[in-house]
Design an enzyme around this catalytic site. Sequence first.
Site, PDB file in Angstrom:
ATOM      1  N   ASP A 196       0.899  32.119  -2.126  1.00 54.20           N
ATOM      2  CA  ASP A 196       2.139  32.876  -1.916  1.00 54.20           C
ATOM      3  C   ASP A 196       2.126  33.613  -0.567  1.00 54.20           C
ATOM      4  O   ASP A 196       3.072  34.346  -0.261  1.00 54.20           O
ATOM      5  CB  ASP A 196       2.453  33.825  -3.086  1.00 54.20           C
ATOM      6  CG  ASP A 196       1.262  34.585  -3.605  1.00 54.20           C
ATOM      7  OD1 ASP A 196       0.195  34.581  -2.940  1.00 54.20           O
ATOM      8  OD2 ASP A 196       1.391  35.216  -4.676  1.00 54.20           O
ATOM      9  N   HIS A 236      -4.377  39.785 -11.521  1.00 53.72           N
ATOM     10  CA  HIS A 236      -3.791  41.090 -11.894  1.00 53.72           C
ATOM     11  C   HIS A 236      -4.285  41.576 -13.253  1.00 53.72           C
ATOM     12  O   HIS A 236      -4.079  42.743 -13.603  1.00 53.72           O
ATOM     13  CB  HIS A 236      -2.266  41.020 -11.901  1.00 53.72           C
ATOM     14  CG  HIS A 236      -1.675  40.720 -10.563  1.00 53.72           C
ATOM     15  ND1 HIS A 236      -1.935  41.508  -9.453  1.00 53.72           N
ATOM     16  CD2 HIS A 236      -0.855  39.716 -10.127  1.00 53.72           C
ATOM     17  CE1 HIS A 236      -1.300  40.999  -8.408  1.00 53.72           C
ATOM     18  NE2 HIS A 236      -0.651  39.914  -8.784  1.00 53.72           N
TER      19      HIS A 236
END
Length: 342
Positions: free
Chosen positions: A285, A160
């Site tokens: 995830d 990110h």
Amino acid sequence: MLTFYSADSRLRQARTELHDGTLVAPFECPERVDLVLKQLRLSGLGEIRAPSAYGLAPVLAVHDKDYVTFLANCWEAWLAAGHEGEAIPNIWPARRMRGDHIPHAISGQLGYYALAAETSISAGTFEAAMASKDVALGAVEYTLQTGEPSFGLCRPPGHHAAYDQFGGYCFFNNAAIAAQRALESGKRRVAILDVDFHHGNGTQQIFYRRDDVLFISLHGDPEVTFPYYLGYADEGGEGKGEGFNINYPLPHGTSVATWMATLEQALAKIQAAGCELLIVSLGVDIFENDPISAFTFTSEDFTNLGQRLAQAGLPSVFLMEGGYAVDEIGVNVSNVLHGFEQ
Ligand code: Q9C
Ligand code: ZN
């Protein structure tokens, strides 16, 4: 497979994450790496090695110098301003404000350099981010030199983090730093395949106008999940980068069969583009029980993922991104890496 790991990952010890309107203990916690390490040892993946210190030059090859200075000084400046809690942004250069001006005060700088508010900065954050990018650089250097696969157990994660922004638990973009290093060592084109549940907005942004890095991401549809403002299917790259950014947003609850069929498309693009190195932004995830995500991988499915990635036949570097189901994070990562070696 050789693993790179740094004990300095533990230096990131934030106590707070702004989650659903409450300050909670961060999902991105130090135990994540402890549990991955434990499982890699237990399953006998191979040697675990500490990386060299590569300094700031490889960071500055993909990040803004003033951003890096901000990260290095943020915690001291926050303390010097007399604040009690951890450093959390609470105002941004929003539309129709002065988006190009960096204020003097640390609270103004925080909003300028943050893309989200969940990622608190605290003592040791910068040092851990430095260790994390060294882990990525150690792994990529090893694979460049030997052709053998490697795993960089990066923490904090990186995908990110953009040219001059932190957020989504990320500070330095480890995959981008590693890809840039590979190009500088002579690789002509590198693929970054991002399988984390969340779109790798930072990696996309850093390489958006370039054709020497093919960025492909499979992720939760940003219409309904973080990072919301990037990761749509129509983002294909700009200028000479056109065609070298590929997003596959997928609905919440996407079956593993659909996800794996999408992976086939991604791998075909990587083959067609003539990539000479594969960097996998490995977020686990996508696991069915991840507390903040919505895909459906079982622990066994991760083995199949690793096997399929091996069939691409490229020198490969795996870099840890997300994964917050701590009880299963070790098995899930280990299954990918053992699957790759089968
Ligand atoms: N507070 C990575 O997986 N917000 N980052 C989600 C939970 C941010 C995830 C809501 C998620 C960031 C590397
Ligand atoms: Zn993620």
